[in-house]
Write an enzyme that holds these catalytic residues in place. Structure first.
Site, PDB file in Angstrom:
ATOM      1  N   GLU A 276       0.851  -1.194   0.000  1.00  0.00           N
ATOM      2  CA  GLU A 276       0.000   0.000   0.000  1.00  0.00           C
ATOM      3  C   GLU A 276       0.883   1.240   0.000  1.00  0.00           C
ATOM      4  O   GLU A 276       1.177   1.794  -1.025  1.00  0.00           O
ATOM      5  CB  GLU A 276      -0.991  -0.035   1.161  1.00  0.00           C
ATOM      6  CG  GLU A 276      -2.291  -0.585   0.636  1.00  0.00           C
ATOM      7  CD  GLU A 276      -3.480  -0.532   1.556  1.00  0.00           C
ATOM      8  OE1 GLU A 276      -4.256   0.423   1.434  1.00  0.00           O
ATOM      9  OE2 GLU A 276      -3.644  -1.469   2.349  1.00  0.00           O
TER      10      GLU A 276
ATOM     11  N   GLU B 178      -2.068  -0.801  13.312  1.00  0.00           N
ATOM     12  CA  GLU B 178      -3.270  -0.476  12.545  1.00  0.00           C
ATOM     13  C   GLU B 178      -4.531  -0.920  13.290  1.00  0.00           C
ATOM     14  O   GLU B 178      -5.533  -0.219  13.316  1.00  0.00           O
ATOM     15  CB  GLU B 178      -3.193  -1.187  11.188  1.00  0.00           C
ATOM     16  CG  GLU B 178      -4.395  -0.992  10.295  1.00  0.00           C
ATOM     17  CD  GLU B 178      -4.214  -1.650   8.935  1.00  0.00           C
ATOM     18  OE1 GLU B 178      -3.422  -2.614   8.848  1.00  0.00           O
ATOM     19  OE2 GLU B 178      -4.853  -1.201   7.974  1.00  0.00           O
TER      20      GLU B 178
HETATM   21  C1  BGC Z   1      -5.455   1.542   4.572  1.00  0.00           C
HETATM   22  C2  BGC Z   1      -6.048   2.465   5.588  1.00  0.00           C
HETATM   23  C3  BGC Z   1      -7.059   3.276   4.825  1.00  0.00           C
HETATM   24  C4  BGC Z   1      -8.148   2.297   4.509  1.00  0.00           C
HETATM   25  C5  BGC Z   1      -9.372   2.900   3.943  1.00  0.00           C
HETATM   26  C6  BGC Z   1      -6.529   0.591   4.199  1.00  0.00           C
HETATM   27  O1  BGC Z   1      -6.142  -0.407   3.353  1.00  0.00           O
HETATM   28  O2  BGC Z   1      -4.295   0.943   4.995  1.00  0.00           O
HETATM   29  O3  BGC Z   1      -5.258   3.036   6.469  1.00  0.00           O
HETATM   30  O4  BGC Z   1      -7.441   4.451   5.359  1.00  0.00           O
HETATM   31  O5  BGC Z   1      -7.651   1.254   3.698  1.00  0.00           O
HETATM   32  O6  BGC Z   1     -10.202   1.986   3.472  1.00  0.00           O
END
Ligand code: BGC
Length: 716
Positions: free
Chosen positions: A338, A603
Site C-alpha cells: 500500500e 493499525e
Molecule cells: C489503509 C487504511 C485506509 C483504509 C481505507 C486501508 O487499506 O491501509 O489506512 O485508510 O484502507 O479503506
C-alpha cells in the site's frame, strides 16, 4: 527552466528494470559555478564521478501524476573538466506496483530523465548542457527494483551503453520547482541482536520498527550472493513473519564483486524491524550491516514525557509512527503493498503531526497534490497522490473523513503555524468539496445514502466487516457540518462572503439534530460531543462515560471515533475516564500494544493477541499512525496547551492542564516560531504543582481559575 532539455529514455526499457544515463561533460575551461537542474519520471539517484549529488533520497518524490518536481543542486565543487554525470532511474511511484499492481501505461510508459547543467566559467562565459540524444544510457546494475518488492543488484553486471532516445510521447506532466521537503537519511540503527530463530533462520533485530534501508559491507568472492528479507514482527514461536506485507516482496539481493563490497539500495525503501539473512558470503556480524532510517527532513518540535515508562514508550511509538510514514507524503503504512497517501489517516493524525514536527511545508506540498487530483465534481480521491486504482470518483463511494483532509488539514496548518497562505491556496478546493457533498447526498442537509468507510476498524464492527457499527450517515453528516464550518471560518479569515456557508452549517446542524436523536456507540457519542452536535451535552457525556465503564474502561472506537474520544470526555468533565483509557494496559488499548512489545502504532487494536497470534494477514500493519492521534490529547488536554483561534500559530496560547493522580508527572513542550511553550505538572507535598513557560501572552486556567499573563515562567 528546462528550455531545451528533453525527456530522454532507454528505448528498450521494461518495468522493474533500472536504467542508467550518462554524460561525459568534456568541459574546455575552468568552472566558476555549476548548477544541476534535474528531475525524472520514476525515481533517480545522480552521481558525478561516482559521488552522489545531493541528499534527497528517492527524488524527485511522490506527487500527483499531473506534475513532477525538479531539484536544483549546486555542483560547483563536484565537477571538473573531465567529469561524468550518471543517473540511475527506477520505477518508483511512477510506474511500479504501487499503481495497484498494474503496469500502468504498459510498455509505452517509460522511465525518463530531464536535466540541465548551467555552467559559468572563470572567464565569464557560460554553457548549458541539457538532456538530449548525446547522452548515453544502459541497463543499470540494479537489475530489478520496485518500491514494494525491493532491489536486486548485480555488482558485476555491465551492459553496453547506447544513445538515449528522446521520449516521443511523454505523459502530460507539468515540471515544477521542488515544493516538498527532501527525504533524507536521518539516523542509523545497529543490530540489537543477531540470532537463530526456532526454525533455524538467521535473524537480525534492529530493535525498532522503522522505514528506510540498510547498508551492507562484506569481503566476498565474485558472484557471492547476499539475500535479505524483512518483517515487522516475529510470529508466536519467534519465527520470521511477513505475510502481512501481502504482495510486497520486500526483499534485497546483491551479487558481490571480488573484494570488499559496500552497498546501500538507491531506488527503494522498506518498512521493517527484523531482517532474515537468507544468504550472506560470511557468517553475518553486527559490523556487516546497519539500518538507515529515512523520512522527510521535518524538524522535531514536540516532546512529551511522563512518570510512566509504558506511556513514554507509547510517545516514542507515536513519533516513530510519524517518522515511518512521513516519507514525502503522509502514508498509511510503509511496509505492505500500500504505502499510499490515504487521506483519512492523514486527517485524523494531522493535529498530532503538527505538534510533533514542523510539517507545514510537508503538508503544503501534499495539499497542492490534493487540489490537483481533486476531481471535476469536487470529490477528493481517497489516496493523494491519486495512483491508478479502481474508480472511486463515483458518489456511491464518497469517504467522509477521508475527503475532509481537504478542509481539516489546511485549517490545522493555520491553527498550529498561523499559515494563512495555505488557506488562500486551498480555499477553492475546500469550497468545491462542500459543493460535491451538497450535490451528491441523497438527502438535503445531511450526507447520506453514499458508501462510506464509517468508523474504520472500530472494534464494534459486525462480524466480517472493517467498519465499526456507528451510523455511517451520522458520521458523514457530522463531518459535512464540520467541514462547512471550517470553510465558513476560512472564508471569513480571507475576507470573503461566507453567509452561504454559515447558513448551510446551521441547516446541516439542525437536520442532524432532528434526524439522529440518540447515539448508540462510543464513536457516535464522541462525535456528538466534540463537534457540538449534542444538545444535551451533559447527558451524552454521562452516557459515553457509562458506556466506557461498562466496557471495563475500554474503548471500541476506530479511525474516526478514537481521535476525538478522549477530548470529548475531558472537555465534558470526564478527564479521569479519558486517563483510564489512555493508561489502560489490557486489550484493547494503546498500552496493550506497548506491553506486547510494539515500537510503533498498530493499525488494529487487535493486531496481535495475548498469545502472540496475528489478527489476520489480510490487513495488519504494525506501523499505521492513525491511533497515534492520541498524542494531541496529551498536548492539549492532559498538559493543556491549546492554540487560540484568532491568534493562530501560538501568537497567543491557552494553557489549561488536566492533572491526574494516576501519574506522578506529565509534561509537554512545543517549539513554536515564537519560542518554546512548555507545560508540566507533578505531585508535590500532596498537591499538584504546575510549571508553565510561555514565550507569548497566555491565558492559564488552573483549577477553574483564569490567569492572564504575559510571556514568562509561572509556577502554580
Ligand atoms: C489503509 C487504511 C485506509 C483504509 C481505507 C486501508 O487499506 O491501509 O489506512 O485508510 O484502507 O479503506
Amino acid at each position: 527552466m528546462f528550455e531545451n532539455a528533453k525527456w530522454i529514455i532507454h528505448q528498450d526499457n521494461k518495468q522493474y528494470e533500472a536504467v542508467s544515463f550518462k554524460k561525459e561533460l568534456n568541459l574546455s575551461k575552468k568552472v566558476k559555478k555549476a548548477t544541476l537542474y534535474i528531475t525524472s519520471l520514476g525515481v533517480y539517484c545522480a552521481e558525478i564521478d561516482g559521488v552522489r549529488v545531493g541528499d534527497f533520497i528517492l527524488a524527485p518524490g511522490f506527487t500527483s501524476r499531473k506534475r513532477v518536481q525538479y531539484q536544483t543542486y549546486d555542483i560547483t565543487k563536484m565537477i571538473d573538466t573531465g567529469s561524468t554525470i550518471s543517473v540511475s532511474v527506477g520505477d518508483g511511484w511512477y510506474k511500479g506496483k504501487i499503481n495497484f499492481g498494474t503496469d500502468e501505461g504498459g510498455p509505452e510508459k517509460k522511465k525518463a530523465l530531464m536535466a540541465e547543467i548551467r555552467i559559468l566559467y572563470t572567464d565569464g562565459t557560460k554553457d548549458v548542457i541539457v538532456t538530449d540524444e548525446s547522452w548515453l544510457v544502459k541497463k543499470d546494475k540494479i537489475r530489478y527494483v520496485d518500491l514494494y518488492d525491493g532491489e536486486k543488484v548485480d555488482a558485476n553486471y555491465e551492459d553496453a551503453y547506447v544513445n538515449a532516445s528522446i521520449y516521443g510521447n511523454p505523459p502530460s506532466v507539468k515540471v515544477v520547482k521542488q515544493e516538498g521537503v527532501y527525504v533524507k537519511e536521518q539516523e542509523t540503527l545497529r543490530p540489537l541482536r543477531i540470532f537463530k530463530s526456532p526454525n533455524g533462520d538467521t535473524l537480525i533485530d534492529f530493535g525498532q520498527n522503522m522505514t528506510g534501508y540498510f547498508e551492507i559491507n562484506v569481503d566476498a568472492k565474485i558472484g557471492d550472493r547476499v539475500a535479505l528479507s524483512v518483517c515487522e514482527e516475529l510470529d508466536k514461536y519467534g519465527n520470521f513473519y511477513n505475510e502481512n506485507y501481502r504482495d510486497a516482496k520486500a526483499e534485497f539481493e546483491y551479487i558481490c564483486h571480488e573484494g570488499h563490497n559496500v552497498y546501500k539500495p538507491r531506488l527503494a525503501f522498506w518498512g521493517f524491524r527484523y531482517m532474515r539473512v537468507d544468504e550472506f558470503p560470511t557468517e553475518i556480524k553486527a559490523d556487516n550491516i546497519k539500518a538507515i532510517v529515512l523520512h522527510s527532513d521535518i524538524k522535531r518540535t514536540g516532546y512529551l514525557d511522563s512518570s510512566s515508562p509504558l506511556l513514554n514508550q507509547l510517545f516514542s511509538n507515536i513519533i516513530w509512527g510519524q517518522k515511518g510514514n512521513f516519507l514525502d507524503v503522509p502514508t498509511d503504512c510503509p511496509q505492505r503493498d500500500e504505502r499510499q497517501g490515504w487521506t483519512g489517516d492523514a486527517t485524523v493524525f494531522c493535529r498530532t503531526a503538527t505538534y510533533n514536527y514542523d510539517v507545514n511545508q510537508f503538508f503544503t506540498k501534499w495539499l497542492s497534490d490534493l487540489a490537483l487530483d481533486q476531481e471535476k465534481n469536487g470529490h477528493i480521491p481517497h489516496i493523494i497522490p491519486q495512483t491508478i486504482c479502481w474508480d472511486w470518483s463515483v458518489a456511491e463511494h464518497s469517504g467522509a473523513v477521508w475527503g475532509d483532509a481537504s478542509t481539516i488539514i489546511p485549517y490545522q496548518l493555520y491553527l498550529t503555524y498561523g499559515n494563512k497562505e495555505i488557506l488562500k491556496r486551498q480555499y477553492t478546493s475546500m469550497c468545491r468539496y462542500i459543493k460535491y457533498i451538497t450535490e451528491h447526498t441523497k438527502e438535503k442537509y445531511l450526507w447520506s445514502g453514499c458508501e462510506q468507510f464509517g468508523d474504520w476498524l472500530g472494534l464494534d464492527a459486525p462480524e466480517g466487516s472493517y467498519r465499526g457499527s456507528s451510523n455511517e450517515d451520522f458520521i458523514a453528516s457530522v463531518f459535512y457540518a464540520h467541514s462547512t464550518s471550517l470553510v465558513a471560518k476560512t472564508g471569513k479569515i480571507l475576507g470573503r462572503r461566507v453567509d452561504k456557508y454559515e447558513k448551510l452549517y446551521e441547516k446541516i446542524l439542525a437536520k442532524i439534530r432532528k434526524t439522529f436523536k440518540e447515539y448508540k456507540t462510543q464513536t457516535e457519542c464522541a462525535l456528538a460531543l466534540y463537534f457540538n452536535i449534542a444538545e444535551d451535552k451533559k447527558a451524552v457525556a454521562a452516557q459515553l462515560d457509562a458506556m466506557i465503564k461498562e466496557n471495563g474502561n475500554r474503548l471500541k472506537t476506530g479511525f474516526v471515533g478514537t481521535p476525538y474520544l478522549l477530548h470529548a470526555l475531558s472537555q465534558n468533565g470526564y478527564a479521569e475516564t479519558a486517563y483510564n483509557l489512555l493508561l489502560q494496559e489490557s486489550f484493547p488499548s494503546w498500552l496493550y500494544s506497548v506491553k506486547q512489545g510494539a515500537t510503533t502504532i498498530w493499525e488494529h487494536w487487535d493486531g496481535k493477541n495475548e498469545k502472540g497470534e496475528f489478527w489476520s494477514k489480510a490487513m495488519n500493519s504494525f506501523n499505521h499512525y492513525a491511533y497515534g492521534s492520541v498524542a494531541d490529547w496529551v498536548y492539549m488536554e492532559a498538559c493543556g496547551i491549546h492554540t487560540v483561534e484568532d491568534k493562530p500559530g501560538f501568537e497567543e496560547v491557552l494553557i489549561s492542564p488536566h492533572p491526574t493522580n494516576k501519574l506522578d508527572h506529565l509534561s509537554a513542550r512545543i517549539d513554536t516560531k515564537y519560542g518554546t511553550i512548555s507545560s508540566k505538572w507533578y505531585h508535590f507535598e500532596g498537591k499538584v504543582r504546575y510549571e508553565i513557560i510561555t514565550p507569548v501572552p497566555a491565558t492559564i486556567i488552573i483549577d477553574g481559575k483564569e490567569h492572564r499573563v504575559s510571556k514568562g515562567t509561572y509556577v502554580f
